[in-house]
Write a protein that holds these residues in place. Structure first.
Motif, mmCIF file in Angstrom:
data_model
loop_
_atom_site.group_PDB
_atom_site.id
_atom_site.type_symbol
_atom_site.label_atom_id
_atom_site.label_comp_id
_atom_site.label_asym_id
_atom_site.label_seq_id
_atom_site.Cartn_x
_atom_site.Cartn_y
_atom_site.Cartn_z
ATOM 1 N N TRP A 106 -4.041 0.306 -0.979
ATOM 2 C CA TRP A 106 -3.918 -0.736 0.046
ATOM 3 C C TRP A 106 -2.810 -0.393 1.039
ATOM 4 N N THR A 107 -1.692 0.142 0.516
ATOM 5 C CA THR A 107 -0.592 0.535 1.395
ATOM 6 C C THR A 107 -1.016 1.668 2.321
ATOM 7 N N ALA A 108 -1.744 2.635 1.770
ATOM 8 C CA ALA A 108 -2.185 3.771 2.584
ATOM 9 C C ALA A 108 -3.172 3.343 3.661
ATOM 10 N N ASP A 109 -3.951 2.290 3.371
ATOM 11 C CA ASP A 109 -4.961 1.825 4.324
ATOM 12 C C ASP A 109 -4.426 0.786 5.303
ATOM 13 N N ALA A 110 -3.126 0.456 5.179
ATOM 14 C CA ALA A 110 -2.555 -0.569 6.057
ATOM 15 C C ALA A 110 -2.629 -0.105 7.511
ATOM 16 N N PRO A 111 -2.858 -1.018 8.449
ATOM 17 C CA PRO A 111 -2.970 -0.618 9.859
ATOM 18 C C PRO A 111 -1.681 0.001 10.380
ATOM 19 N N ALA A 112 -1.820 0.955 11.271
ATOM 20 C CA ALA A 112 -0.662 1.621 11.851
ATOM 21 C C ALA A 112 0.078 0.648 12.771
ATOM 22 N N PRO A 113 1.378 0.855 12.961
ATOM 23 C CA PRO A 113 2.126 0.002 13.898
ATOM 24 C C PRO A 113 1.501 0.066 15.287
#
Length: 298
Positions: A106-113
């Motif tokens: 989930w952390t890896a798939d989090a949207p980029a800033p």
């Protein structure tokens, strides 16, 4: 006495918190070792599959057993066999490992800033690129080094740094400082001038140099369409150049010749769309850019 007791209580609470964190760390770091040994039936096989040494795995298991107060493996000639307590822990450990893997995914798939576009003159853009560290901001900078003004109204950029107060009703501005200019060269004996071409010729500093050359008859020793390249040429002794004071300070090998040129002194404004400035991300970027520009040499 009251202060002393309170201090002692705080020290005890702080120590307990540290111990609790250390125990949690032992649990999370030792569970993979527990699963590896349970799955492969011994230290040697577990070490081969996990990439950790047998000694490291054994140390993790000892700490985990000490932390839990339970014996998880029966150690014997045939290797490590799960104890009743170990068999009870196994499904719970698998569930924790699965949840940890899901959190990592989930952390890896989090949207980029968000990427925010900032337009500034070449020197100011260079300063910002050096002053804004990635770990200090929650957005991704997209710099537009522009000599001519970019269109904030049509959102060509989100933030602009300009040399005058915005007059359009749809723009909001904050005055952030004053820009002063002076003549720079490698040394005072350099006679010729470096002039700008193309869009760079429209800069007030370039127009000042062009007027000075015309009126004084001073020689033109080099030309360029890039002010930063012009500063490099000046540092190599190719001629004199007019730069913002902070730009001269940024360029090694340059000496300021004479006082600041009053005719070129201008205000510096941080500009954004009057509606977009209320967006939390743009508001934060405005704060970060303003702080970075405040640290610029006068």
């Amino acid at each position: 006495m009251i202060i002393s007791c309170a201090r002692q209580c705080f020290t005890v609470m702080k120590s307990e918190s540290i111990v609790s964190k250390m125990k949690d760390q032992i649990l999370w770091t030792a569970l993979p070792a527990f699963l590896a040994i349970a799955d492969h039936g011994g230290l040697t096989a577990a070490a081969q599959h996990s990439g950790h040494s047998a000694a490291t795995l054994s140390r993790h298991i000892s700490r985990l057993e000490q932390h839990l107060g339970k014996r998880l493996f029966l150690r014997g000639a045939q290797g490590y066999q799960l104890s009743p307590e170990g068999r009870a822990l196994l499904p719970l450990a698998r569930r924790m490992a699965h949840d940890a893997d899901q959190i990592e995914r989930w952390t890896a798939d989090a949207p980029a800033p968000p990427s925010l576009r900032i337009s500034a003159g070449p020197w100011t853009a260079r300063w910002l690129a050096q002053a804004i560290a990635p770990q200090d901001i929650s957005w991704r900078p997209s710099f537009v080094s522009a000599i001519t003004r970019t269109d904030i109204a049509r959102r060509a950029v989100d933030i602009g740094i300009r040399n005058a107060r915005p007059t359009q009703s749809w723009l909001a501005g904050q005055k952030i400082g004053t820009l002063r200019y002076a003549v720079f060269a490698r040394d005072p004996d350099v006679p010729g001038w470096i002039t700008m071409t193309e869009d760079a010729a429209r800069l007030p500093s370039a127009q000042w140099v062009a007027t000075h050359v015309t009126r004084s008859g001073a020689p033109v020793s080099a030309r360029t369409n890039c002010p930063i390249l012009g500063a490099t040429l000046a540092a190599q002794g190719h001629g004199r150049i007019v730069l913002p004071l902070f730009a001269g300070a940024l360029t090694s090998g340059l000496t300021r010749i004479g006082a600041p040129i009053d005719a070129l002194t201008s205000e510096e404004w941080l500009v954004s769309h009057h509606e977009a400035r209320f967006d939390p991300q743009i508001r934060q970027a405005l704060t970060d850019v303003r702080a970075a520009l405040k640290g610029k040499p006068a």
